[in-house]
Design a protein around this motif. Structure first.
Motif, PDB file in Angstrom:
ATOM      1  N   TYR A 117       0.809  17.394   4.401  1.00  0.00           N
ATOM      2  CA  TYR A 117      -0.648  17.320   4.434  1.00  0.00           C
ATOM      3  C   TYR A 117      -1.132  17.063   3.012  1.00  0.00           C
ATOM      4  O   TYR A 117      -0.767  17.793   2.094  1.00  0.00           O
ATOM      5  N   GLU A 138       0.930  13.706   7.941  1.00  0.00           N
ATOM      6  CA  GLU A 138       0.231  13.828   9.220  1.00  0.00           C
ATOM      7  C   GLU A 138      -1.280  13.938   9.072  1.00  0.00           C
ATOM      8  O   GLU A 138      -2.010  13.607  10.007  1.00  0.00           O
ATOM      9  N   ALA A 139      -1.757  14.428   7.929  1.00  0.00           N
ATOM     10  CA  ALA A 139      -3.199  14.627   7.767  1.00  0.00           C
ATOM     11  C   ALA A 139      -3.567  14.494   6.301  1.00  0.00           C
ATOM     12  O   ALA A 139      -2.757  14.769   5.410  1.00  0.00           O
ATOM     13  N   ARG A 159      -2.985   8.978  11.458  1.00  0.00           N
ATOM     14  CA  ARG A 159      -3.160  10.243  10.730  1.00  0.00           C
ATOM     15  C   ARG A 159      -4.520  10.857  11.033  1.00  0.00           C
ATOM     16  O   ARG A 159      -5.466  10.158  11.412  1.00  0.00           O
ATOM     17  N   ARG A 160      -4.621  12.162  10.845  1.00  0.00           N
ATOM     18  CA  ARG A 160      -5.911  12.854  10.903  1.00  0.00           C
ATOM     19  C   ARG A 160      -6.539  12.818   9.512  1.00  0.00           C
ATOM     20  O   ARG A 160      -5.875  13.106   8.520  1.00  0.00           O
ATOM     21  N   ALA A 221      -4.320  21.383  11.227  1.00  0.00           N
ATOM     22  CA  ALA A 221      -3.259  20.394  11.430  1.00  0.00           C
ATOM     23  C   ALA A 221      -1.887  21.057  11.417  1.00  0.00           C
ATOM     24  O   ALA A 221      -1.008  20.730  12.229  1.00  0.00           O
ATOM     25  N   SER A 225       1.099  21.187  14.416  1.00  0.00           N
ATOM     26  CA  SER A 225       2.428  20.580  14.297  1.00  0.00           C
ATOM     27  C   SER A 225       3.542  21.602  14.174  1.00  0.00           C
ATOM     28  O   SER A 225       4.684  21.318  14.534  1.00  0.00           O
TER      29      SER A 225
END
Length: 252
Positions: A117, A138-139, A159-160, A221, A225
């Motif tokens: 992240y 991922e974020a 992705r966020r 997030a 996950s």
């Protein structure tokens, strides 16, 4: 106590700070590492001056790194804080992008396959969006990022994304950030944009809200996950911004 990891690359043949080295400060997770937050600081348009720990840009991110460690460390979230080689973006060199990719390679070496992240402010927010295409990311949280119409959105695919920008920022453009968020909508998995009324670039005003949004988004997030039961801490973010993908912008 945080470990330190020194830059192991060959020095670049560039300006006055050519022999500078990036530094990673690592606050490890308690027990198994289930995720890594990488914190990226701001800088200048052009400068090969070496970054020192006493400079305000890296110092500004320390409270964010500490908050992430306190909130997620016992559930497996490690926090890596990068100090760049140079203070500047430096045009086509994109110096902080090179440094962030080096940091991500070190994370991959120590924690292969673990979700990452990214949290960056100003130039660090731009850097985070540039390196979001790393397969473990991922974020991304970008605080008052330094963006323009040419900032690519393809790198955040899947992705966020959370962008937070103060309405009174005179250093980087809230309008450009909102335009980027709208371009990224439909490319990223989700895009949230928060406009903080009365807040400026350096996050002096409403600092607790800057921190709650950034920490809460990453914890949310991470909870998704990692499967860790930390939703009560991640709920701070969703209580502020209840609906993922809410219409842009959300004004607070």
């Amino acid at each position: 106590m945080a470990r330190r990891k020194m830059d192991d690359r060959e020095p670049a043949a560039a300006g006055a700070g050519a022999d500078a080295r990036a530094v990673l400060s690592i606050a490890g997770a308690i027990g198994e590492t289930r995720g890594v937050a990488l914190v990226l600081h701001g800088g200048r348009a052009d400068s090969y001056e070496s970054v020192r720990g006493t400079h305000l840009s890296p110092a500004r991110m320390l409270p964010f790194a500490r908050a992430l460690r306190r909130a997620g460390g016992r559930d497996g979230l490690a926090v890596w804080t990068l100090r760049n080689r140079y203070r500047g973006w430096n045009g086509k060199d994109m110096s902080p992008v090179q440094d962030a990719r080096w940091a991500l390679s070190r994370i991959s070496r120590e924690h292969p396959g673990v979700p990452v992240y990214l949290l960056g402010h100003s130039m660090g927010g731009l850097t985070a969006l540039y390196v979001a295409d790393h397969p473990q990311v991922e974020a991304v949280v970008a605080l008052a990022p330094w963006l323009n119409g040419e900032t690519p959105v393809n790198r955040v695919a899947g992705r966020r994304i959370l962008i937070v920008h103060g309405t009174d920022d005179r250093w980087t453009s809230p309008a450009n950030s909102l335009a980027y968020a709208r371009r990224a909508d439909g490319v990223a998995e989700s895009v949230d944009y928060v406009a903080l009324k009365g807040a400026g670039h350096f996050m002096f005003r409403r600092i607790s809200l800057w921190n709650s949004l950034a920490t809460g988004f990453i914890l949310d997030a991470f909870a998704g996950s990692s499967g860790r039961n930390i939703q009560s801490r991640a709920d701070t973010f969703r209580s502020l911004l209840p609906a993922a993908g809410a219409s842009l912008p959300v004004v607070m």
